[in-house]
Design a protein around this motif. Structure first.
Motif: not given
Lengths: 391, 97
Positions: A287-295, A302-305, A339-342
């Motif tokens: 499965v092509d999955v990864g993880l993003v952790r909000l510190r 905003f930019d990093e996310l 992400l709405y504007q992206v």
């Protein structure tokens, strides 16, 4: 040279506050934060930490005492959780708007009713808009490291803001872990003395906490907004210099096998470590999955996310708090807003789970990821799903 | 002297909106709040100073003739002076604007 210890995370946090040479600790004990302040009370009583420990009658008083302490330029620490954090709620806004660099540990806990002393992020989300810098931690070492960074960031002349270090109640606060504690000389090199610029001083009278009529209140709030956003630069510098000094680097949004992954899971706090195991397991199954952790929670990165999720088709967000009657997960709704504007942006799927201390196991995360992929493909009639709820 | 509040931008604010000039609250015109103003019939006045003592704003002072009179820069028009005056010197009247 760091000292290797096996220590409960709460106790280690107390040790870090001692190493940071805090001047004042004003706190009221509440599960699961208790061991942090108990240990600090012992350190002060035993003469190991030369500080005032103010045993207050409530959390409202704890935070109020911290205001006064920070206002005279004393290095100030407190800790709370759950209902205690709620009881100090109104004072939290005062601390940030008055630019008082207080460091607070929050051993994240669910909110009553029904009464639950166990962990989730309901208390974090209830203080989201209080104007504090807020960061999540995943394990004991991160708590140790970021307690030290917290004082340096909060007291930085370009920041001067209160800061919350979030550690998950029980899942993190009560774990005994192998940890590296810095030596006093290393801490002293990294953490300059607190030099609050306009501290209370009879020789130089000032008025703090005065009132603002409509003609100036808007300007005060914009100043606060600009200042909190600008603190990110100092936070990034601090983490960079911490990494250079201690070998462990932190960033506002961290990733795990997320590069080029089609599906991403986003988590905060200690559950991220379990989620990593689920990502490993699913990747081994193809499965092509990864993880993003909000510190970093405030200021919101905003930019990093956007950078971290820009190549993904599906983004699954797990919140450990519920915005009752609203969009479901508070973090997910902010992620969607970011992400709405992206264009292009991933399909975002919201799950709420791990409430009131309920575990999400590795297989639980695998289920969340698979179900999230299914919803992204077929759609869903509801705003979010409550993971693990018995129907 | 610092700028007046209506001229200040957010950049003019001190850290944490701290007021660094002692006594700056004196410039605050609480008289703006007034919807009634005190008027005086000084011939009835016995200079007992009760109005001055009761004034919650502390804005009543003796004029050149020794009569007690509110400073309208601060007077909020609460009417306590008129209520307490034992000889009926003070009458509150509507502010026209």
């Amino acid at each position: 040279m760091a000292i290797k210890v096996g220590m409960e995370v709460s106790v280690a946090m107390g040790e870090m506050v001692k190493l940071a040479s805090a001047d004042v600790i004003a706190a009221y004990p509440i599960t699961p934060q208790t061991h942090i302040v108990e240990h600090l009370a012992e350190l002060v009583a035993d003469g190991e930490l030369d500080a005032e420990f103010i045993a207050v009658e409530s959390e409202h008083s704890a935070m109020s005492a911290c205001l006064g302490s920070a206002a005279v330029g004393a290095r100030t620490f407190t800790a709370s959780a759950g209902q205690g954090l709620e009881l100090m709620h109104e004072v939290l806004y005062v601390a940030s708007a008055m630019r008082l660099p207080i460091v607070m540990a929050v051993a994240n806990r669910a909110l009553s009713a029904p009464l639950s002393v166990w962990g989730d992020h309901s208390d974090v989300m209830a203080v989201r808009d209080t104007g504090w810098i807020q960061m999540f931690t995943e394990n004991g070492q991160e708590v140790v490291d970021n307690t030290l960074c917290a004082f340096r960031i909060a007291e930085h002349p370009r920041v001067l803001l209160p800061l919350m270090v979030h550690l998950d109640g029980f899942h993190l606060s009560h774990m005994i872990e192998p940890l590296l504690l810095p030596e006093q000389s290393e801490v002293d090199r990294f953490l300059p003395p607190n030099s609050y610029p306009l501290s209370l001083d009879p020789a130089r009278p000032v008025t703090m906490g005065d009132f603002a009529p409509p003609v100036i209140y808007t300007e005060t709030k914009w100043a606060q907004e600009v200042n909190l956003r600008a603190s990110k630069e100092v936070i990034l510098d601090c983490w960079k210099e911490f990494g250079d000094a201690f070998g462990r680097y932190y960033s506002p949004v961290e990733s795990y096998h997320s590069e080029g992954a089609r599906v991403l899971l986003l988590t905060m706090g200690s559950f991220s470590e379990t989620a990593m195991l689920a990502v490993d397991s699913l990747r081994s199954q193809g499965v092509d999955v990864g993880l993003v952790r909000l510190r970093l929670w405030r200021p919101f990165p905003f930019d990093e996310l956007r950078q971290a999720v820009k190549e993904a088709e599906v983004l699954i967000v797990l919140d450990r708090a519920l915005s009752v009657g609203g969009p479901g997960g508070p973090v997910c709704s902010e992620v969607k807003a970011a992400l709405y504007q992206v264009e292009p942006r991933p399909k975002v799927v919201s799950f709420v789970g791990g409430l009131g201390g309920r575990d999400i196991t590795v297989s639980g995360f695998e289920e969340i990821i698979k179900r999230g992929m299914d919803i992204a493909e077929k759609g869903s009639a509801s705003e979010f799903e409550m993971f693990g709820v018995r129907e | 002297m610092v700028k007046s509040e209506s001229e200040m931008t957010w950049k003019d604010l001190e850290v944490g909106c701290i007021a660094t000039e002692p006594g700056s609250a004196r410039r605050y015109r609480t008289g703006d709040w007034r919807s009634q103003r005190p008027t005086y019939e000084f011939r009835k006045c016995i200079k007992c100073a009760l109005c001055q003592i009761f004034c919650p704003e502390g804005c009543i002072n003796q004029n050149a003739e020794g009569y007690f009179e509110a400073d309208l820069y601060y007077c909020k028009g609460c009417g306590i002076c008129a209520r307490e005056c034992p000889t009926g010197v003070i009458t509150m009247v509507e502010e026209k604007e």
